[in-house]
Motif scaffolding. Structure first.
Motif, PDB file in Angstrom:
ATOM      1  N   PHE A 223      -1.420   6.839 -10.161  1.00  0.00           N
ATOM      2  CA  PHE A 223      -0.536   5.880  -9.500  1.00  0.00           C
ATOM      3  C   PHE A 223      -1.078   5.477  -8.129  1.00  0.00           C
ATOM      4  O   PHE A 223      -1.086   4.295  -7.775  1.00  0.00           O
ATOM      5  CB  PHE A 223       0.856   6.490  -9.359  1.00  0.00           C
ATOM      6  CG  PHE A 223       1.798   5.672  -8.523  1.00  0.00           C
ATOM      7  CD1 PHE A 223       2.345   4.500  -9.016  1.00  0.00           C
ATOM      8  CD2 PHE A 223       2.131   6.078  -7.240  1.00  0.00           C
ATOM      9  CE1 PHE A 223       3.204   3.746  -8.234  1.00  0.00           C
ATOM     10  CE2 PHE A 223       2.994   5.323  -6.457  1.00  0.00           C
ATOM     11  CZ  PHE A 223       3.524   4.153  -6.959  1.00  0.00           C
ATOM     12  N   VAL A 224      -1.564   6.471  -7.344  1.00  0.00           N
ATOM     13  CA  VAL A 224      -2.081   6.172  -6.012  1.00  0.00           C
ATOM     14  C   VAL A 224      -3.288   5.254  -6.097  1.00  0.00           C
ATOM     15  O   VAL A 224      -3.378   4.240  -5.391  1.00  0.00           O
ATOM     16  CB  VAL A 224      -2.437   7.483  -5.272  1.00  0.00           C
ATOM     17  CG1 VAL A 224      -3.183   7.181  -3.971  1.00  0.00           C
ATOM     18  CG2 VAL A 224      -1.176   8.280  -4.970  1.00  0.00           C
ATOM     19  N   PHE A 225      -4.227   5.573  -6.968  1.00  0.00           N
ATOM     20  CA  PHE A 225      -5.429   4.752  -7.083  1.00  0.00           C
ATOM     21  C   PHE A 225      -5.118   3.385  -7.685  1.00  0.00           C
ATOM     22  O   PHE A 225      -5.773   2.400  -7.347  1.00  0.00           O
ATOM     23  CB  PHE A 225      -6.484   5.475  -7.923  1.00  0.00           C
ATOM     24  CG  PHE A 225      -7.174   6.586  -7.183  1.00  0.00           C
ATOM     25  CD1 PHE A 225      -8.130   6.308  -6.224  1.00  0.00           C
ATOM     26  CD2 PHE A 225      -6.855   7.909  -7.432  1.00  0.00           C
ATOM     27  CE1 PHE A 225      -8.766   7.318  -5.534  1.00  0.00           C
ATOM     28  CE2 PHE A 225      -7.480   8.933  -6.749  1.00  0.00           C
ATOM     29  CZ  PHE A 225      -8.441   8.643  -5.792  1.00  0.00           C
ATOM     30  N   ARG A 226      -4.140   3.306  -8.568  1.00  0.00           N
ATOM     31  CA  ARG A 226      -3.775   2.008  -9.139  1.00  0.00           C
ATOM     32  C   ARG A 226      -3.184   1.093  -8.085  1.00  0.00           C
ATOM     33  O   ARG A 226      -3.501  -0.109  -8.029  1.00  0.00           O
ATOM     34  CB  ARG A 226      -2.769   2.200 -10.273  1.00  0.00           C
ATOM     35  CG  ARG A 226      -2.461   0.934 -11.048  1.00  0.00           C
ATOM     36  CD  ARG A 226      -1.231   1.087 -11.893  1.00  0.00           C
ATOM     37  NE  ARG A 226      -0.032   1.186 -11.059  1.00  0.00           N
ATOM     38  CZ  ARG A 226       1.202   1.323 -11.550  1.00  0.00           C
ATOM     39  NH1 ARG A 226       1.396   1.429 -12.858  1.00  0.00           N
ATOM     40  NH2 ARG A 226       2.234   1.408 -10.731  1.00  0.00           N
ATOM     41  N   GLU A 227      -2.336   1.635  -7.211  1.00  0.00           N
ATOM     42  CA  GLU A 227      -1.735   0.822  -6.163  1.00  0.00           C
ATOM     43  C   GLU A 227      -2.746   0.439  -5.082  1.00  0.00           C
ATOM     44  O   GLU A 227      -2.553  -0.564  -4.388  1.00  0.00           O
ATOM     45  CB  GLU A 227      -0.560   1.578  -5.529  1.00  0.00           C
ATOM     46  CG  GLU A 227       0.591   1.848  -6.482  1.00  0.00           C
ATOM     47  CD  GLU A 227       1.188   0.573  -7.025  1.00  0.00           C
ATOM     48  OE1 GLU A 227       1.406  -0.378  -6.250  1.00  0.00           O
ATOM     49  OE2 GLU A 227       1.436   0.512  -8.254  1.00  0.00           O
ATOM     50  N   ALA A 228      -3.798   1.238  -4.952  1.00  0.00           N
ATOM     51  CA  ALA A 228      -4.830   0.915  -3.951  1.00  0.00           C
ATOM     52  C   ALA A 228      -5.900  -0.016  -4.504  1.00  0.00           C
ATOM     53  O   ALA A 228      -6.640  -0.629  -3.719  1.00  0.00           O
ATOM     54  CB  ALA A 228      -5.485   2.196  -3.451  1.00  0.00           C
ATOM     55  N   SER A 229      -6.007  -0.150  -5.816  1.00  0.00           N
ATOM     56  CA  SER A 229      -7.098  -0.909  -6.434  1.00  0.00           C
ATOM     57  C   SER A 229      -7.103  -2.404  -6.115  1.00  0.00           C
ATOM     58  O   SER A 229      -8.188  -3.010  -6.107  1.00  0.00           O
ATOM     59  CB  SER A 229      -7.081  -0.712  -7.951  1.00  0.00           C
ATOM     60  OG  SER A 229      -5.860  -1.171  -8.506  1.00  0.00           O
ATOM     61  N   PRO A 230      -5.962  -3.078  -5.848  1.00  0.00           N
ATOM     62  CA  PRO A 230      -6.028  -4.519  -5.561  1.00  0.00           C
ATOM     63  C   PRO A 230      -6.903  -4.896  -4.365  1.00  0.00           C
ATOM     64  O   PRO A 230      -7.343  -6.043  -4.279  1.00  0.00           O
ATOM     65  CB  PRO A 230      -4.566  -4.893  -5.301  1.00  0.00           C
ATOM     66  CG  PRO A 230      -3.782  -3.929  -6.120  1.00  0.00           C
ATOM     67  CD  PRO A 230      -4.570  -2.640  -6.017  1.00  0.00           C
ATOM     68  N   ILE A 231      -7.187  -3.971  -3.467  1.00  0.00           N
ATOM     69  CA  ILE A 231      -8.043  -4.330  -2.330  1.00  0.00           C
ATOM     70  C   ILE A 231      -9.477  -4.613  -2.777  1.00  0.00           C
ATOM     71  O   ILE A 231     -10.241  -5.249  -2.056  1.00  0.00           O
ATOM     72  CB  ILE A 231      -8.041  -3.226  -1.254  1.00  0.00           C
ATOM     73  CG1 ILE A 231      -8.736  -1.962  -1.766  1.00  0.00           C
ATOM     74  CG2 ILE A 231      -6.645  -2.922  -0.791  1.00  0.00           C
ATOM     75  CD1 ILE A 231      -8.931  -0.909  -0.698  1.00  0.00           C
ATOM     76  N   LEU A 232      -9.842  -4.135  -3.980  1.00  0.00           N
ATOM     77  CA  LEU A 232     -11.203  -4.376  -4.468  1.00  0.00           C
ATOM     78  C   LEU A 232     -11.424  -5.833  -4.833  1.00  0.00           C
ATOM     79  O   LEU A 232     -12.554  -6.333  -4.793  1.00  0.00           O
ATOM     80  CB  LEU A 232     -11.486  -3.485  -5.689  1.00  0.00           C
ATOM     81  CG  LEU A 232     -11.398  -1.973  -5.456  1.00  0.00           C
ATOM     82  CD1 LEU A 232     -11.584  -1.240  -6.768  1.00  0.00           C
ATOM     83  CD2 LEU A 232     -12.425  -1.522  -4.431  1.00  0.00           C
TER      84      LEU A 232
END
Length: 351
Positions: A42-51
């Motif tokens: 969940f944490v990495f999924r929510e952070a992934s849009p910055i890529l």
């Protein structure tokens, strides 16, 4: 032969209670592991849009630019100089980093501005400063206190010291932060005379109060697990009591002490309330321990409730959480698979 057959029959005997207990232990362990994995996903999924985020230069109306100034009269009184013109503002905006990674790994954290800046370097530096200051004070105090309790203190005193120090671990972090904010900040400012009342030094000292019980408890258990034969052999060879404690018992408990320091590091690195209340909460990229700082955990705790769901600010806070996880996981992995194994082999007689 009959005895062997009877023992084999006993081993094969089905015990419903034992089977149910093992089943529930395995189920709970598996469920805990799955929950941890889901949290990380969940944490990495929510952070992934910055890529995939593409920054755009915002055109700001002249009215908003003029509203961000203090006015000519107040600027003159503050000796700041004349107000910036619209052209100067536009030149300043055009000089901002165009790449999102230049923004993220910049030195300014200003998420609420005309051109938001999400530089995480001050936050990472602030987290490391507070953590290292906390360990600098907590590690020797915790280890030496545990050594005294396990090797020198009489039984009646040990029964008082050990529970008293462990009770400190149950103190709410907001209470420690409040004590640092009201008492420690003013006390140390009067002693050292530094400019900022709340800074990394005060936050680190307050954090050490939360780390000492963890280091003390794990270290004391490790020292208590050392075989008595080590101590008896050292004393029989003519060593003093303090020599035995420092040069025999303490080195033999090194793996456990190392684990205690790691647990203390993780506790300090992820703490929120103490640093939020005692460090000044300003994202400054300086090396001075007497300047205010802001940590990653405090930033997440202070800003997560105020961001808009799905916005870039929301994603960058999850990115900070991912950095916390990666940093802590890497440190623990290196300690467990490299350093700790080498220490265990060393003290078990291996090469």
């Amino acid at each position: 032969m009959e005895v062997k057959q009877d023992s084999s029959l006993l081993k094969r005997k089905f015990r419903p209670t034992e089977f149910i207990a093992e089943f529930f232990i395995k189920l709970i362990s598996f469920f805990s592991f799955i929950v941890i994995i889901l949290i990380f996903v969940f944490v990495f999924r929510e952070a992934s849009p910055i890529l995939t985020y593409t920054p755009t230069l915002q055109e700001i109306p002249e009215e908003e630019l003029l509203q961000e100034t203090y006015g000519e009269e107040s600027l003159e009184n503050l000796n700041i100089g004349p107000r910036k013109t619209l052209e100067e503002h536009q030149v300043e905006l055009e000089s901002e980093p165009k790449s999102i990674w230049q923004n993220i790994f910049g030195l300014r954290w200003e998420p609420i501005s005309a051109q938001p800046k999400y530089g995480v370097i001050p936050l990472i530096l602030g987290s490391l400063k507070v953590t290292l200051i906390a360990l600098l004070f907590a590690t020797p105090i915790g280890i030496l206190s545990a050594l005294y309790t396990s090797q020198f203190a009489p039984k009646w005193l040990r029964e008082i010291l050990k529970p008293s120090i462990e009770i400190l671990a149950g103190f709410p972090s907001v209470v420690i932060g409040f004590f640092a904010l009201i008492v420690m900040a003013s006390f140390f400012q009067e002693i050292f005379g530094y400019t900022y009342r709340l800074n990394a030094f005060v936050g680190g000292l307050a954090m050490s109060l939360a780390v000492i019980p963890i280091i003390y408890t794990v270290t004391e258990d490790s020292l208590a697990a050392i075989p008595k034969s080590y101590i008896e052999a050292s004393l029989a060879l003519g060593a003093e009591r303090w020599q035995t404690a420092l040069f025999v018992v303490l080195p033999a408990a090194t793996p456990g002490i190392f684990a205690a320091i790691l647990l203390g590091f993780g506790r300090a690195f992820g703490e929120t309330m103490i640093v939020l209340m005692a460090t000044g909460n300003a994202a400054l990229a300086t090396l001075s321990i007497f300047d205010p700082v802001r940590t990653m955990a405090a930033t997440i705790g202070a800003e997560m409730a105020e961001v808009v769901f799905g916005e870039f600010h929301y994603n960058i806070l999850f990115f900070l959480g991912a950095i916390l996880f990666i940093f802590t996981f890497t440190l623990n992995a290196i300690a467990e698979f490299v350093v700790r194994n080498k220490l265990m082999k060393r003290f078990s007689g291996g090469k």
